[in-house]
Motif scaffolding. Structure first.
Motif, PDB file in Angstrom:
ATOM      1  N   UNK A 433       3.962 -11.399  -0.392  1.00 27.65           N
ATOM      2  CA  UNK A 433       3.633 -12.126  -1.622  1.00 27.65           C
ATOM      3  C   UNK A 433       3.559 -11.178  -2.813  1.00 27.65           C
ATOM      4  N   UNK A 434       3.328  -9.890  -2.551  1.00 24.91           N
ATOM      5  CA  UNK A 434       3.233  -8.885  -3.614  1.00 24.91           C
ATOM      6  C   UNK A 434       4.397  -7.907  -3.575  1.00 24.91           C
ATOM      7  N   UNK A 435       5.432  -8.208  -2.830  1.00 25.65           N
ATOM      8  CA  UNK A 435       6.555  -7.283  -2.668  1.00 25.65           C
ATOM      9  C   UNK A 435       7.544  -7.455  -3.821  1.00 25.65           C
ATOM     10  N   UNK A 436       8.022  -6.347  -4.363  1.00 29.96           N
ATOM     11  CA  UNK A 436       8.988  -6.373  -5.462  1.00 29.96           C
ATOM     12  C   UNK A 436      10.400  -6.427  -4.892  1.00 29.96           C
ATOM     13  N   UNK A 437      10.854  -7.636  -4.566  1.00 30.82           N
ATOM     14  CA  UNK A 437      12.177  -7.785  -3.980  1.00 30.82           C
ATOM     15  C   UNK A 437      13.279  -7.410  -4.965  1.00 30.82           C
ATOM     16  N   UNK A 438      13.089  -7.714  -6.244  1.00 23.90           N
ATOM     17  CA  UNK A 438      14.149  -7.495  -7.232  1.00 23.90           C
ATOM     18  C   UNK A 438      14.511  -6.028  -7.379  1.00 23.90           C
ATOM     19  N   UNK A 439      13.527  -5.137  -7.261  1.00 25.49           N
ATOM     20  CA  UNK A 439      13.767  -3.716  -7.527  1.00 25.49           C
ATOM     21  C   UNK A 439      13.617  -2.858  -6.288  1.00 25.49           C
ATOM     22  N   UNK A 440      13.632  -3.460  -5.108  1.00 24.46           N
ATOM     23  CA  UNK A 440      13.427  -2.702  -3.869  1.00 24.46           C
ATOM     24  C   UNK A 440      14.497  -3.044  -2.848  1.00 24.46           C
ATOM     25  N   UNK A 441      14.717  -2.119  -1.940  1.00 21.44           N
ATOM     26  CA  UNK A 441      15.624  -2.313  -0.812  1.00 21.44           C
ATOM     27  C   UNK A 441      14.846  -2.029   0.463  1.00 21.44           C
ATOM     28  N   UNK A 442      14.762  -3.008   1.340  1.00 21.15           N
ATOM     29  CA  UNK A 442      14.031  -2.859   2.595  1.00 21.15           C
ATOM     30  C   UNK A 442      14.850  -1.995   3.544  1.00 21.15           C
ATOM     31  N   UNK A 443      14.283  -0.885   3.972  1.00 18.47           N
ATOM     32  CA  UNK A 443      14.988   0.057   4.849  1.00 18.47           C
ATOM     33  C   UNK A 443      14.173   0.275   6.119  1.00 18.47           C
ATOM     34  N   UNK A 444      14.618  -0.292   7.231  1.00 15.88           N
ATOM     35  CA  UNK A 444      13.963  -0.046   8.508  1.00 15.88           C
ATOM     36  C   UNK A 444      14.246   1.363   9.006  1.00 15.88           C
ATOM     37  N   UNK A 445      15.345   1.941   8.557  1.00 15.78           N
ATOM     38  CA  UNK A 445      15.651   3.309   8.976  1.00 15.78           C
ATOM     39  C   UNK A 445      14.608   4.276   8.427  1.00 15.78           C
ATOM     40  N   UNK A 446      14.229   4.118   7.162  1.00 14.82           N
ATOM     41  CA  UNK A 446      13.223   4.991   6.557  1.00 14.82           C
ATOM     42  C   UNK A 446      11.810   4.455   6.771  1.00 14.82           C
ATOM     43  N   UNK A 447      11.691   3.175   7.095  1.00 16.00           N
ATOM     44  CA  UNK A 447      10.379   2.586   7.271  1.00 16.00           C
ATOM     45  C   UNK A 447       9.627   2.401   5.966  1.00 16.00           C
ATOM     46  N   UNK A 448      10.341   2.299   4.856  1.00 19.40           N
ATOM     47  CA  UNK A 448       9.708   2.103   3.555  1.00 19.40           C
ATOM     48  C   UNK A 448      10.692   1.409   2.620  1.00 19.40           C
ATOM     49  N   UNK A 449      10.149   0.917   1.501  1.00 20.81           N
ATOM     50  CA  UNK A 449      10.997   0.276   0.496  1.00 20.81           C
ATOM     51  C   UNK A 449      11.623   1.343  -0.385  1.00 20.81           C
TER      52      UNK A 449
END
Length: 799
Positions: A433-449
């Motif tokens: 609900x507080x995630x910045x989808x517009x300016x972030x890329x979800x990366x499971x490889x790095x484990x961070x946005x």
């Protein structure tokens, strides 16, 4: 119209029986009846009825009887247009004549002798015409949500409800055995045509997240077959006697060279084998235009749909990865099943009609895993950490992508996180609900946005050129950016949520926010002593048809949001934003403010408000402690976003108002600094003396009729919209002080989606027209701003 048998009057309006849709009122009903879908179904029903009248049902012939034989026999009664036989059982057929009288003549004959057998000829069964559902149905495994809710209410805790949801939807052992048998059958059949080939199941059927009637995804591995074919060719060229296996396969492998054939050519061959050689298979279809070409099929007896691909090794590896994650922590599976059901009930996922702007199960599963990677302490490790835990024998490279991870969960140390499922689900909703989808890329490889600026450093044309010049994927290839960006764990150029649109993203965040609020209540955490719905039951309730609740007595905020959309920005601006790094919001805010100013000043012909006697000013401090002021309605083109610290003339701060209440041309604001991640808000005051929003579409249509320009959506062309405004201004008499309004612009992001919020407030509205003007701006302003941002030359002007 109400007497039409297809239309039924209901308490809430009307219901169309043939289309199976509800219609609210008569005007909508008239439009529906005249619509293409309704008219098509009416014609289709008439065609089906005519076919029934012209056809007869025939049985009693030998299974090896051909359609031609039956057609020749029944031609004695009249012209036969078609013969439809049951290819699976071969025991009956439908013979269709060109006229109903011919069918009646065939029925009138008491005995039919054919090939020494007595045929049974009967009238064709009449069936009610029904609209076939596009969704997959399996009555044996359909879950009644009411029944599930009843079982959930009986559970002793929310954690038990999680287990009940998973057990209700997961594949049972008998279903897994049936799928295994079908895989064995396909393996035997295809091995006859492609020696040494392998049929490898992947996807939901085997990744531990499968549900009842999920697709059976299969990978046809032909690498060994290619070796077999090459060895056979070498033997032929050397004059050696071909082996018995080689001779038996010569009929099919001699027609195609697997090493040079295209995927579509091979899949056409796969489709032919499925149609002719696999019992129970029907509805075989080759989808050559898909991202990965595939052959789709159905199995009649098993009521099962399947896919076969020949170039999807990464998907097989992804399946192994999900199996590993399930084995690492037992909380993952019940959490995923619950989130999937919640998303389907909220109409965020589960598009029964096929691809569309909804979340797919794979993307949802990755979002859950990513959230668990970001718990404190983490529940699951990142892919990079898993890679370091793998031994040398487990190294895996597929199509130049590093797919290395341990093969067994025992190689991964257990998590120190001890949170229960109830707490983890609440955290999931709070996290997104507080995630910045517009300016972030979800990366499971790095484990961070990852910041989206990391993916804007390459010009789009350069990426396209690089990909076109090389048949193999490159690790530097940029993924398709969109409102939601979730990278595949291994194929880093693939955004698995690339199909989503802005509305789906907003709905997902809104539903997460609502779910987070509910999870804070005792109704979620504790079982009801009065037998009321509690826990997960209320969470699965479908979205309210009434929409958001209105707050009585609360003044409506007139606000227009311009979201950050990396996928529509031109290459030069992407490069600038990438160079700004984490401070990209300041630079992007400057560009948006410039575009908004252009819309009001140049396109809509608004003018800055005249200063009043009680001009309100504001002071602001710069880094060196000096005070500065900038004309509030100055174009952003006139403000150099790269320079700071230049002081202007000081003016005293008014005592009766604060800094945020400036309203006119002389009002002041902080100089916009593109290097600041969250710059100060910008304030404008405008005057509009024309009704530039009234009759705009008609004027636009008239202009396009007399010009050679192609039609574009409203707000899609700067020149056309400027000419529309000019035409309205020329034909309308000016009204003094028609409308004065203030605009406050502010950029937000980080703990919410990155966007620019424009808040409007009328300061003078004698004719009470601002509401109409604002309604026009809600749609026009974001589109026009996006168009201006997308123009490379406009971007360079404001740099």
């Amino acid at each position: 119209m109400e007497t039409d048998k297809d239309i039924q009057t209901t308490q809430r309006g009307f219901h169309c029986n043939i289309c199976d849709v509800n219609i609210p009122n008569k005007p909508s009903l008239e439009d529906h009846v005249k619509g293409k879908k309704h008219q098509h179904l009416v014609r289709l029903r008439s065609q089906r009825k005519a076919q029934e009248e012209n056809s007869v049902f025939v049985s009693g012939f030998n299974p090896d009887t051909s359609q031609i034989d039956l057609k020749e026999y029944f031609t004695q009664f009249g012209p036969v247009t078609d013969v439809i036989m049951d290819k699976q059982k071969g025991v009956f057929a439908i013979v269709e004549f060109s006229k109903p009288d011919d069918a009646q003549t065939a029925l009138a004959q008491l005995q039919h002798q054919f090939s020494g057998l007595k045929l049974r000829v009967k009238p064709r069964e009449k069936k009610d015409f029904k609209l076939a559902s596009r969704g997959k149905q399996d009555s044996k495994h359909q879950i009644s949500l009411d029944k599930l809710n009843f079982e959930l209410c009986k559970a002793a805790s929310v954690n038990e409800q999680f287990q009940a949801v998973m057990e209700s939807f997961e594949l049972k052992d008998n279903e897994k055995k049936v799928r295994d048998l079908l895989v064995q059958l396909l393996q035997e059949v295809f091995a006859e045509f492609f020696p040494d080939c392998l049929i490898v199941p992947f996807g939901s059927s085997v990744n531990t997240f499968g549900i009842h009637s999920c697709d059976l995804d299969l990978f046809l591995d032909l690498e060994n077959t290619k070796v077999f074919q090459a060895r056979a060719k070498s033997s032929d060229q050397a004059g050696e006697n071909p082996s018995e296996d080689s001779r038996s396969e010569d009929s099919i492998l001699s027609d195609i060279d697997l090493s040079s054939a295209t995927p579509v050519e091979i899949l056409d061959l796969v489709a032919a084998i499925l149609r002719k050689c696999v019992p129970g298979v029907h509805k075989v279809q080759t989808l050559a235009s898909a991202r990965l070409p595939v052959v789709k099929f159905s199995h009649r007896e098993l009521n099962l749909q399947g896919d076969i691909t020949i170039n999807n090794r990464l998907a097989v590896r992804n399946t192994r990865f999900l199996q590993l994650c399930s084995g690492i922590d037992s909380r993952l599976r019940p959490l995923v099943f619950t989130v999937r059901l919640w998303a389907k009930q909220k109409q965020l996922a589960g598009n029964s009609s096929g691809p569309g702007p909804l979340l797919n199960n794979y993307a949802l599963t990755l979002l859950v895993i990513f959230y668990l990677q970001n718990r404190d302490p983490p529940v699951l490790p990142s892919v990079n950490k898993l890679k370091r835990m793998a031994c040398e024998e487990e190294e895996c490279i597929i199509e130049e992508w590093d797919c290395t991870f341990p093969s067994q969960p025992i190689s991964v140390p257990p998590s120190k996180n001890t949170e229960d499922l109830c707490t983890l689900l609440f955290g999931f909703f709070a996290f997104y609900s507080k995630f910045d989808f517009s300016a972030s890329v979800v990366s499971l490889r790095d484990g961070r946005a990852l910041p989206i600026t990391d993916f804007l450093h390459r010009d789009k044309e350069e990426v396209a050129t690089a990909e076109a010049s090389s048949p193999k994927p490159k690790r530097s290839s940029a993924p398709k950016l969109g409102p939601v960006n979730v990278l595949d764990p291994f194929e880093l150029s693939h955004n698995v949520a690339g199909n989503l649109n802005e509305r789906t993203q907003m709905n997902f965040k809104r539903e997460c926010s609502e779910a987070e609020k509910y999870c804070r209540s005792l109704q979620y955490q504790r079982k009801s002593a009065k037998g009321k719905s509690w826990g997960l039951v209320r969470l699965f309730a479908p979205p309210s048809e009434a929409g958001p609740r209105s707050h009585a007595g609360t003044e409506k905020i007139m606000e227009v949001s311009i979201p950050f959309k990396a996928d529509v920005l031109p290459g030069p601006l992407c490069s600038q934003l990438a160079g700004a790094g984490e401070a990209f919001r300041g630079l992007w805010f400057a560009k948006v403010c410039s575009a908004v100013y252009t819309v009001f000043n140049d396109i809509l012909k608004c003018s800055p408000s005249e200063p009043s006697q009680d001009t309100v000013t504001a002071q602001s401090q710069e880094k060196d402690g000096n005070e500065t002021e900038v004309n509030n309605n100055q174009s952003m083109q006139d403000i150099d976003p790269q320079t700071t610290g230049q002081s202007a003339k000081k003016r005293p701060l008014a005592t009766d108002d604060g800094p945020s209440t400036s309203t006119c041309t002389q009002a002041k604001r902080r100089r916009l600094d593109s290097h600041v991640e969250h710059p100060e808000p910008v304030h404008w005051s405008w005057t509009q003396t024309r009704h530039v929003w009234a009759g705009r579409r008609k004027v636009r249509r008239d202009l396009l009729k007399t010009s050679d320009e192609t039609s574009k959506p409203e707000g899609g062309c700067v020149d056309i919209e400027s000419r529309v405004t000019q035409r309205i201004v020329e034909n309308e008499q000016e009204v003094q002080d028609l409308l004065e309004f203030k605009v406050d612009a502010e950029v937000v992001g980080g703990s919410e989606n990155t966007k620019v919020n424009l808040r409007f407030k009328p300061s003078q509205d004698k004719a009470a027209l601002f509401q109409d003007f604002f309604h026009f701006l809600e749609s026009f302003l974001p589109k026009m701003t996006e168009t201006l941002l997308g123009k490379t030359e406009s971007v360079m002007e404001v740099s």
